[in-house]
Design an enzyme around this catalytic site. Structure first.
Site, PDB file in Angstrom:
ATOM      1  N   ALA A 194     -12.567  10.300 -34.779  1.00  0.00           N
ATOM      2  CA  ALA A 194     -13.157  10.869 -33.568  1.00  0.00           C
ATOM      3  C   ALA A 194     -13.026  12.376 -33.648  1.00  0.00           C
ATOM      4  O   ALA A 194     -12.183  12.900 -34.386  1.00  0.00           O
ATOM      5  CB  ALA A 194     -12.445  10.338 -32.337  1.00  0.00           C
ATOM      6  N   LYS A 195     -13.874  13.056 -32.890  1.00  0.00           N
ATOM      7  CA  LYS A 195     -13.877  14.513 -32.969  1.00  0.00           C
ATOM      8  C   LYS A 195     -12.535  15.081 -32.520  1.00  0.00           C
ATOM      9  O   LYS A 195     -12.186  16.191 -32.838  1.00  0.00           O
ATOM     10  CB  LYS A 195     -15.027  15.083 -32.157  1.00  0.00           C
ATOM     11  CG  LYS A 195     -16.359  14.845 -32.886  1.00  0.00           C
ATOM     12  CD  LYS A 195     -17.560  15.401 -32.180  1.00  0.00           C
ATOM     13  CE  LYS A 195     -18.810  15.227 -33.064  1.00  0.00           C
ATOM     14  NZ  LYS A 195     -20.013  14.974 -32.326  1.00  0.00           N
TER      15      LYS A 195
END
Ligand code: GLU
Length: 317
Positions: free
Chosen positions: A247-248
């Site tokens: 995930a970012k």
């Protein structure tokens, strides 16, 4: 025979710092296009205004430049293109393929009883608003702004993914009529991506396989808009050690972070190449990768990003 030039693209949403999974998709799209002597375009998918930040966009440009992933032409920016999406929507409307939908999420969840038909959009839309009269529409418009849905065509959509092979999905049965404009007035991803890829003359779409289930919807929109569809190649995502997709917010794998640690781009490219069947993990240059690029070596299963390997590859421990 004159071969049309390949046109590929990378279409990130600047909602966070790019991690190595995003960067790998960018690299593979770039390699596919450059290895074929084609053009590579960048498009900024910033329709989700609340989650996009100018700083993330700046980081994204810097990340790509640092790696040497260049692009041709001025990037399309989706937040500036609503007029074009409205034109496409009007065309579908004239053909009777769109209708306003006043349902809330909760209503849709309640109405969907079937255990199957859970797509990435949530439960299958049961068509509650598909046949409202003009009177009902104006009455409901008084209390709620509608979303607009495309009447999904019945029957199976088939296509062959360049990596994942033959695909089949019955969009009407799985997803139902799907949103092309949200009730907050913003064009949906599905509509915007089709209109923009067509407007840019994209011939090859390479992206993460989280979007594989969206492709049949997009193919229906291409057909309904009378547009030619590109070829698709979906790469399995990069997962973290917990088995969840990167995930970012996973800082360790953010490219900006790795850049800041002062390692040369060839080390990052080496790692990305190893995740793509294109190398053994040692440092590598972009020209070497262009020469080496082949679709048939790309992994068809998710890659697990191990932090220890990352540190080794980057010479950080
Ligand atoms: N903007 C999408 C994303 O960042 C990608 C869309 C696409 O490649 O079609 O996940």
């Amino acid at each position: 025979m004159v071969l049309a030039t390949m046109r590929g693209r990378f279409a990130p949403s600047p909602t966070g710092r790019m991690h190595l999974g995003n960067v790998r998709s960018a690299l593979l799209g770039w390699l596919q296009a450059r290895a074929a002597g084609g053009a590579f375009l960048l498009r900024i998918e910033d329709l989700d205004r609340a989650r996009c930040r100018p700083q993330f966009l700046q980081d994204l440009y810097e990340d790509l430049r640092w790696l040497g992933l260049d692009w041709d032409e001025t990037p399309l920016v989706q937040s500036e293109r609503d007029g074009v999406y409205r034109e496409a929507q009007a065309k579908l409307e004239r053909e009777g393929l769109i209708y306003p939908c006043f349902c809330t999420r909760t209503e849709i969840a309640r109405a969907a009883s079937a255990p199957h038909g859970l797509s990435d959009e949530g439960p299958r839309y049961p068509g509650t608003c598909a046949n409202l009269t003009a009177g009902q529409i104006s009455e409901r418009s008084r209390t709620r702004a509608p979303a607009y849905r495309f009447r999904a065509r019945p029957g199976e959509v088939r296509f062959v993914d360049a990596l994942m092979g033959p695909q089949v999905q019955d969009v009407q049965a799985l997803v139902g009529d799907f949103v092309v404009r949200r009730n907050d007035g913003v064009a949906s991803y599905q509509l915007a991506v089709v209109v923009d890829d067509a407007a840019s003359g994209i011939t090859h779409v390479l992206r993460g396989d989280d979007l594989l289930p969206s492709t049949p919807r997009q193919l229906q929109l291409y057909a309904a808009l009378g547009l030619g569809a590109p070829a698709f190649l979906h790469v399995p995502l990069v997962l973290g050690e917990d088995g969840k997709r990167l995930a970012k917010r996973d800082g360790a794998f953010a490219l900006a972070e790795l850049r800041a640690r002062g390692r040369p781009p060839e080390h990052v490219l080496g790692l990305l190449a190893a995740w793509s069947g294109l190398g053994d993990g040692g440092p590598v240059t972009l020209p070497a990768l262009v020469a080496r690029y082949r679709t048939d070596v790309l992994p068809r299963a998710p890659v697990v990003a191990r932090e220890a390997l990352l540190l080794d590859a980057l010479g950080l421990r």
